[in-house]
Enzyme design. Structure first.
Site, PDB file in Angstrom:
ATOM      1  N   SER A  26      -3.313  -0.088  -6.710  1.00 23.61           N
ATOM      2  CA  SER A  26      -2.352   0.812  -7.341  1.00 23.61           C
ATOM      3  C   SER A  26      -1.895   0.197  -8.662  1.00 23.61           C
ATOM      4  O   SER A  26      -2.166  -0.964  -8.956  1.00 23.61           O
ATOM      5  CB  SER A  26      -1.146   1.027  -6.421  1.00 23.61           C
TER       6      SER A  26
ATOM      7  N   ALA B 217      -5.846  -6.059   2.725  1.00 28.11           N
ATOM      8  CA  ALA B 217      -6.169  -4.633   2.808  1.00 28.11           C
ATOM      9  C   ALA B 217      -5.014  -3.791   2.281  1.00 28.11           C
ATOM     10  O   ALA B 217      -5.202  -2.842   1.533  1.00 28.11           O
ATOM     11  CB  ALA B 217      -6.489  -4.256   4.255  1.00 28.11           C
ATOM     12  N   CYS B 218      -3.805  -4.158   2.697  1.00 21.41           N
ATOM     13  CA  CYS B 218      -2.609  -3.414   2.277  1.00 21.41           C
ATOM     14  C   CYS B 218      -1.471  -4.417   2.128  1.00 21.41           C
ATOM     15  O   CYS B 218      -1.330  -5.326   2.946  1.00 21.41           O
ATOM     16  CB  CYS B 218      -2.269  -2.364   3.335  1.00 21.41           C
TER      17      CYS B 218
ATOM     18  N   GLY C  94       6.987 -10.312  -3.760  1.00 21.96           N
ATOM     19  CA  GLY C  94       5.641  -9.760  -3.888  1.00 21.96           C
ATOM     20  C   GLY C  94       4.643 -10.827  -4.292  1.00 21.96           C
ATOM     21  O   GLY C  94       3.559 -10.956  -3.705  1.00 21.96           O
TER      22      GLY C  94
ATOM     23  N   GLY D  57      10.822 -11.620  -6.424  1.00 17.88           N
ATOM     24  CA  GLY D  57       9.724 -12.576  -6.393  1.00 17.88           C
ATOM     25  C   GLY D  57       8.955 -12.618  -5.089  1.00 17.88           C
ATOM     26  O   GLY D  57       8.011 -13.413  -4.951  1.00 17.88           O
TER      27      GLY D  57
ATOM     28  N   GLU E 123      -8.242  -5.511  -1.613  1.00 20.55           N
ATOM     29  CA  GLU E 123      -9.066  -4.305  -1.492  1.00 20.55           C
ATOM     30  C   GLU E 123      -8.846  -3.388  -2.685  1.00 20.55           C
ATOM     31  O   GLU E 123      -7.718  -3.198  -3.135  1.00 20.55           O
ATOM     32  CB  GLU E 123      -8.712  -3.587  -0.183  1.00 20.55           C
TER      33      GLU E 123
END
Length: 333
Positions: free
Chosen positions: A231, A192-193, A206, A204, A227
């Site tokens: 961005s 979701a986030c 992320g 690295g 979701e």
């Protein structure tokens, strides 16, 4: 949705064709390019909007001092302080270093208050239920809102599970980033986030968070996707991950693979696979049918990305069963 904007993306034109590029007006560094995406991309409306709503200057989290990017609904008495001091273990916030120091003498937390479900070398991941660890998850959402312009209301944490990645040392487990996941998602979203804290970006983590979310999907036996809408930074990181995983799978298999085969092996949805293959121009028309073909440019780019990447998720180190919720437990309001 923000990850670490590493920039390990596959180029849209990979078939070796020459592309006309206009002469650059000015040269941008990678950092300037990421900043441009953050301040003028889909994550926000305009630079003036950032200036109008931003209410915090700097955050002190452990030994790191980081600049806040966006508005976060911390109490009014904490707004516009030169520095907001945050306990890196319980995420409580204080207006002065003295108050933080007094709090640390009483605080008993040295890791997120959930179950440790993954450990490899100095990386640990903890699973938290937003309904059970309500205060901690709200503090996490307040903190992440400083770096996510599009995040929804911070107190709405009960419908989510939180997966918090930490760096472990002798002092405790220091939060790197996290992703949240709906307990019940009608669209089968597996994230979701997602956020890597600024002080840990471009290392690295992320991509590691994204890889971990797909390992959970594999355990669930489901296809997953983040979701939407993503961005700009989120799209860059996800596109890089999808490309790396798909190309790696195609290189390491001798059998013919369909889109469905790739989906079942990676837990990436058919739509995300199709979009990635189209972006990489992997589809070729051969003898009346479409096939997936790896060009030299794609292979060369993949080799560079693979040599650069240091950390991976090891499925054998994941000790986790998908949580099951009753109808009453999914009644949040």
């Amino acid at each position: 949705m923000d990850v670490d904007g590493e920039g390990d993306t596959f180029e849209l034109n990979v078939n070796g064709a020459r592309v006309e590029t206009p002469p650059p007006v000015s040269s941008f560094s990678k950092e300037q390019e990421i900043e441009k995406l953050r301040t003028s991309g889909s994550m926000t409306q305009s630079i003036s909007e950032i200036a109008r709503v931003k209410n915090l200057n700097c955050l002190q989290i452990g030994k790191h001092e980081v600049e806040a990017w966006y508005f976060s609904p911390y109490p009014k008495e904490y707004a516009h302080l030169p520095v907001l001091y945050i306990c890196e273990f319980c995420l409580a916030y204080f207006p002065s270093p003295m108050m933080l120091s007094r709090h640390r003498q009483r605080c008993t937390l040295f890791h997120p208050p959930g179950n440790e479900i993954y450990r490899h070398q100095d990386i640990s991941v903890f699973e938290l239920d937003g309904k059970r660890q309500l205060s901690w998850c709200r503090n996490l959402s307040l903190l992440s809102k400083c770096f996510l312009d599009h995040k929804t209301l911070y107190y709405d944490v009960t419908p989510f599970m939180y997966y918090v990645m930490c760096l472990r040392d002798s002092a405790g487990c220091h939060i790197i980033g996290y992703f949240s996941k709906e307990k019940e998602s009608a669209e089968n979203y597996n994230v979701a986030c997602i956020l890597t804290l600024p002080q840990h970006q471009r290392h690295g983590f992320g991509k590691l968070l994204i890889e971990f979310s797909y390992e959970l999907s594999k355990k669930e036996g489901k296809l997953g996707s983040p979701e939407k809408p993503l961005s700009d930074l989120g799209l860059l990181s996800y596109r890089a991950y999808w490309a790396e995983v798909i190309v790696e799978l195609l290189i390491n298999t001798t059998d013919e693979l369909s889109i469905d085969d790739i989906a079942q092996k990676t837990s990436i949805t058919h739509a995300d696979i199709m979009n990635t293959c189209t972006t990489l121009q992997l589809f070729k028309h051969y003898k009346g049918q479409h096939i997936i073909c790896l060009s030299e440019a794609v292979l060369e780019k993949h080799e560079k990305v693979r040599n650069k990447r240091r950390r991976r998720i090891y499925a054998d180190n994941l000790i986790w069963k998908p949580p099951v919720f009753t109808r009453d437990q999914l009644r949040f309001y």
